[in-house]
Each structure stands twice: as structure tokens, then as C-alpha cells.
Design an enzyme around this catalytic site. Structure first.
Site, PDB file in Angstrom:
ATOM      1  N   GLU A 129       0.969  -1.020   0.027  1.00  0.00           N
ATOM      2  CA  GLU A 129       0.006   0.095  -0.070  1.00  0.00           C
ATOM      3  C   GLU A 129       0.764   1.252   0.064  1.00  0.00           C
ATOM      4  OE1 GLU A 129      -0.185  -2.596   1.876  1.00  0.00           O
ATOM      5  OE2 GLU A 129      -2.227  -3.229   2.288  1.00  0.00           O
ATOM      6  N   ARG A 136       3.758  -1.326  15.589  1.00  0.00           N
ATOM      7  CA  ARG A 136       2.567  -0.484  16.336  1.00  0.00           C
ATOM      8  C   ARG A 136       3.398  -0.040  17.614  1.00  0.00           C
ATOM      9  NH1 ARG A 136       2.642  -6.005  15.527  1.00  0.00           N
ATOM     10  NH2 ARG A 136       2.714  -7.389  17.257  1.00  0.00           N
ATOM     11  N   HIS A 166     -25.293   8.270  22.004  1.00  0.00           N
ATOM     12  CA  HIS A 166     -26.636   8.362  21.092  1.00  0.00           C
ATOM     13  C   HIS A 166     -26.590   7.333  20.018  1.00  0.00           C
ATOM     14  CE1 HIS A 166     -27.909  11.869  23.030  1.00  0.00           C
ATOM     15  NE2 HIS A 166     -26.890  12.235  23.318  1.00  0.00           N
TER      16      HIS A 166
END
Ligand code: F6P
Length: 541
Positions: free
Chosen positions: A213, A269, A385
Site C-alpha cells: 500500500e 505498532r 446516542h
């Protein structure tokens, strides 16, 4: 074969303790102990941790700490900090903690003190950041840089992206940082649509410099730049690289003088405090960047030196493990009540799940217990919500981490009090719920009582800090890094490899030519994959 974690007496003691604890409600625990809200707390590196709203007693903590000790965490912490090759399946040391150590520290890997190498790179990053931030670094046409585009993926994207968002308040506003990660060209096109290449600096961030990528996006970015500036030579002023792979960087056409290196003992990471943090330093400036490193360091030292009963990463890690391995909890919600931390859950997903999403132990035998929880979350109050309904009244146990600050970086009217009142209220509602009796007392119609009852007993941690600063962000990230490590030691899994990402990469490499071959290729996949490839090819004829 080493002792199986689940056959340790400490594990079995926790199993029976968990069975006995199933029926204990947080209402009872708080009623029985007025000091509970202060007792189950810890403080370090500017973070206050309230873990009183967990389904635990003093005995639980004692049992969890006995387990982590018997699993050998003290020795493993020492081994990590000393640069031993604890990433056994890749034969590597694990030294993200060295990236934050002071200049005078000594950590040897293969007989070489890595601290001097780390500071050599940091010093070069600083000099470069100062040039770009001051406008002294000029693009090919003589214009100063206004836009930074970080091209990377996974750990070479999520950490810097999250940090930029989190610390945007402290950033130099004349510089804009953007991040391209997805191989979907839409990511690149939409990211650069309104950018002037003459004022844009691309950082190609890739530990290996071979990631599909990132390399595809880097080539597209180079073509975009050269097409607009009309000169291959422009690459030298508009591209820098962050990598461990000098050979590939040179092959790409980036001058090694514009490469910032790091080392194989920094996992992707865990790399945001390596040169992968270049975009963060460009945005914040060296001083604030070093403050951030200081926050990481404070938590690293806390983890390394403080007894486990007061050790925040150990407590957090073991609480997560308590629900995952002993209560069957599948997920963990991370709910930052700060808009600046909106990408923190996404960052944590790679940290936690790429680290501890494992099914075999160090010796290759399968685990017989659950490992990493699925991490997810959204900033408060938006989640309230949306998915909080399930956390309050659904059938799943979802431990939650609430993260909030006493002071807003944007104090406007009473926004912050409203935000924080909601955070405190959610943790309270989850823990204590609302009984059917209380609902009935409000005069609710009998057929609605069950619907309006909240069972409570839903555990959460609250992390509270004064204000979101670079140092606090560093401490927060290190807190999660070390809690992931703590869990991995008890689960006896390697938190530092990621073989699970390989198979898909290999298969994609096989499929690419099958999608593009001019004549019908022979397909040897399963019938579903073969059919999908044929449909795709037909549609593109
Ligand atoms: O997804 C696998 C992985 O190796 C991650 O661990 C890593 O952060 C990411 O790919 C990017 O790798 P690189 O920095 O080498 O491009």
C-alpha cells in the site's frame, strides 16, 4: 513444553473466584465499603486511574497479582528493558522503551549501545523539523513547505495520525499534516486535492519500505509531484523517508541524507516514538515532542519500578484479562471524552489486537482460553446516542475505559462541564443501573418496567487527567502499551509478532495478475473466489 497458564494454581484459583463472583453486584460492593471509590485507584505520570467500578474485591486483586507474578512478569519486564530478544519468533529485541530513555542511558543490543543511535536520529529530526517549521527548507520552486503528507500504513500511520489529531492544539497552524494509508486511490486523491505540490512535503514512512500500500501510494505521490513541478529533481526537496531499509529508500530515489532511520527492534505498532514520529515532530516542534517522550518515559519508569499492586499498566492489563479469560467478555470499549482523542480507539485497535490476537503460546501449543478482546470505541458523547444502549441493556458484558480531562483545551461556556457530567454519569449508570423497584416507584406502567430497568453491574475504568498535553498523551499510550505486554505474559503469547497479516498479503499478490491478465487466466482458488474474480474481470471488459 512450559507450564500451561490455565493449569497454574493461581489461574485455577481465579476461575473459582470468578464463579463465586458472578452474582456479586457493584451495588453491594460499594454499599459494603464507603472507601471503595478511593481504595481502588492509582496515580502515575499525571494520570489518575479509578478502577473501583470493577467487579473485583481486594481478594481479586491479590489473586490477579499472584497470577501475573507466577507468569514471570517481573523477569520479563527486566528482559524487555535490558534489550533481550524477547520477540522470540522473530529473534528480535523489543525496545520501544529505549526510544524514550534519557540521552545518558545505556542499553546494549548485540554489543552496541542503542541510545546514542537513537539520539543521533532524534537530533537530525530536530534539525530538519526546525528548518521546515521556520520556512528555511524550501521546495523545488523556492517556496516554503505548508503541507506535510505522511504516506504509511498500520503502525507507520495510525500512531502519527492519532498523535497529530490528539495534539493539534499544540501544533504550528501554518503547517497542515495529512495522512494517506489506504491503497484505494481515493485516499490519495482526496487528501491532496486542494494541496499545492510546490508547498508539500511527503514523508514515506515504512519500516520495511516494501509494504504494498505504502509503496503504491509513494509512487503515485511522486508522479503527482513530478507532473505538477515538471522536474524529477523536485523529488529531492519534497520527499523524505522514515525506514529501516536504506537500500530500498535509495532505490526509490530518496537521497539517504533525507532518510531518518530506525531499527528492527522497534515493532510497527510500537514505533510512534521512533523516526515514525517525524510528522508529529514537524507539527509540534521539538520541544513539545520531547515533552511527549517525557510522558512515555514517566509511564515506562512507573511500569518498571512500582509494585504491581499500584502499577497502573499491570492493574489495567489484569482487569482486562479478568473479564476476557474468566467472564467470557469478547470486547472492550474505549470511550475518550475528548474530541482530540477521536482516533485513539483506532490506534489502540492495532496496538492491542495485532499484539495479542494470538492463538498459540510461545512454544507453539494452542491456548485453551480467550486472548485479546476486540477493542472499539468512539469519542463521548457521540457514542451515547448510538451504541451505548447495548452496553447498558444488551446481553453482552462490555468493560469500558472512560478517558477524560478536568480542563478543556477549548473552554467555551459550559461545554466542558456538560461533557464531563456525561462521562461520570455513564460510568455511574453502568455500574449501578436502575432497579425495577425504582422504575415502578416512578409510576411507570407495569408492562414497561422491564424495558426501563437497567441491570447495572457493568464494569468500567475511569482515567482522569488534568489536561490533554503532549506528556499526558505519551503517558496514556505507554499505559496501554504496557498493559498489552502484561496480558501477553500471562497468556504466554508473543505480543510482538504479527504472522496473521501474511497470508492475505501473499494471496493478494497471486490475485493481482489474475485480475489484470489480458487472456482468461487459469484460476485455482475455491469456487467462490474463482467466481468473484471472473465477475470482476467480466465487469471490467
Ligand atoms: O500490517 C502488518 C504490518 O507489518 C504492521 O505491523 C505494520 O505496522 C504495517 O504492516 C506497516 O509496515 P511498514 O512500516 O513496514 O510499511
Amino acid at each position: 513444553m512450559t507450564t500451561h497458564p490455565s493449569s497454574r494454581p493461581e489461574w485455577q484459583a481465579l476461575q473459582s473466584h470468578a464463579r463465586a463472583f458472578q452474582q456479586v453486584h457493584l451495588r453491594e460492593l460499594f454499599a459494603a465499603d464507603p472507601g471503595r471509590g478511593r481504595r481502588f485507584t492509582a496515580e502515575a505520570a499525571g494520570l489518575y486511574l479509578d478502577y473501583s467500578k470493577h467487579r473485583i474485591s481486594e481478594e481479586t486483586i491479590a489473586l490477579l497479582m499472584a497470577l501475573v507474578r507466577s507468569a514471570g512478569l517481573p523477569r520479563r519486564i527486566d528482559a524487555m528493558f535490558a534489550g533481550e530478544k524477547i520477540n522470540a519468533t522473530e529473534g528480535r529485541a523489543v525496545l520501544h522503551v529505549a526510544l524514550r530513555m534519557p540521552r545518558g542511558a545505556i542499553v546494549n543490543v548485540d554489543g552496541q549501545n542503542v541510545i546514542s543511535e537513537i539520539y543521533a536520529v532524534l537530533d537530525r529530526m530536530e534539525a530538519f523539523a526546525n528548518q521546515v517549521r521556520s520556512g528555511a527548507w524550501l521546495g523545488h520552486t523556492g517556496r516554503p513547505i505548508k503541507n506535510i503528507v505522511n504516506i504509511g500504513i498500520g503502525g507507520s500511520d495510525l500512531g502519527p495520525l492519532m498523535a497529530y489529531e490528539a495534539l493539534r492544539h499544540y501544533s504550528q497552524r501554518s503547517l497542515t499534516c495529512r495522512f494517506v494509508s489506504n491503497v484505494d486511490a481515493t485516499d490519495f486523491i482526496e487528501t491532496v486535492r486542494d494541496l499545492d505540490p510546490a508547498e508539500t512535503l511527503c514523508i514515506v514512512a515504512s519500516k520495511t519500505f516494501t509494504t504494498l500500500e505504502t509503496m503504491r501510494n509513494a509512487h503515485t505521490a511522486r508522479a503527482w509531484l513530478v507532473a505538477h513541478l515538471g522536474d524529477e529533481a523536485a523529488v529531492a526537496r519534497h520527499f523524505v523517508a522514515v525506514s529501516t531499509n536504506a537500500r530500498e529508500v535509495t532505490a526509490f530515489g530518496i537521497d539517504p541524507a533525507n532518510m531518518f532511520g530506525f531499527w528492527d527492534w522497534v515493532g510497527g505498532r510500537y514505533s510512534m516514538t521512533s523516526a515514525i514520529g517525524l510528522s508529529t515532530m514537524l507539527a509540534l516542534g521539538p520541544e513539545a515532542y520531547h515533552e511527549m517522550l517525557g510522558g512515555f518515559r514517566a509511564m515506562d519508569e512507573h511500569f518498571r519500578t512500582v509494585p504491581f499492586e499500584r502499577n497502573m499498566p499491570v492493574i489495567m492489563g489484569m482487569l482486562g484479562l479478568w473479564y476476557t479469560s474468566f467472564f467470557g467478555a469478547e470486547t472492550q470499549a474505549v470511550l475518550p471524552y475528548d474530541q482530540y482523542l477521536r482516533r485513539f480507539p483506532a490506534y489502540l485497535q492495532q496496538l492491542t489486537m495485532e499484539s495479542n490476537g494470538k492463538r498459540v503460546r510461545f512454544d507453539g501449543t494452542p491456548v485453551d482460553y480467550q486472548t485479546s478482546a476486540i477493542y472499539w470505541g468512539e469519542p463521548g458523547t457521540n457514542g451515547q446516542h448510538s451504541f451505548y444502549q447495548l452496553i447498558h441493556q444488551g446481553t453482552k458484558l462490555v468493560p469500558c475505559d472512560f478517558i477524560g480531562f478536568c480542563h478543556s483545551l477549548n473552554p467555551v461556556e459550559n461545554h466542558h462541564d456538560l461533557l464531563m457530567a456525561n462521562m461520570f454519569a455513564q460510568a455511574e449508570a453502568l455500574a449501578f443501573g436502575k432497579t425495577s423497584e425504582a422504575v415502578a416507584d416512578e409510576g411507570v406502567a407495569s408492562e414497561l418496567i422491564a424495558h426501563r430497568t437497567f441491570p447495572g453491574n457493568r464494569p468500567s475504568t475511569t482515567i482522569l487527567a488534568h489536561r490533554l498535553t503532549p506528556a499526558i498523551l505519551g503517558a496514556l499510550i505507554a499505559l496501554y502499551e504496557h498493559s498489552v505486554f502484561t496480558q501477553s505474559i500471562v497468556w504466554d503469547i508473543n505480543a510482538f509478532d504479527q504472522w496473521g497479516v501474511e497470508l492475505g498479503k501473499v494471496l493478494a499478490g497471486q490475485i493481482v495478475p489474475e485480475l489484470t491478465a489480458p487472456s482468461e487466466p487459469v484460476l485455482n482458488h475455491d469456487s467462490s473466489t474463482n467466481n468473484l474474480i471472473r465477475r470482476y474481470r467480466d465487469a471490467r471488459k
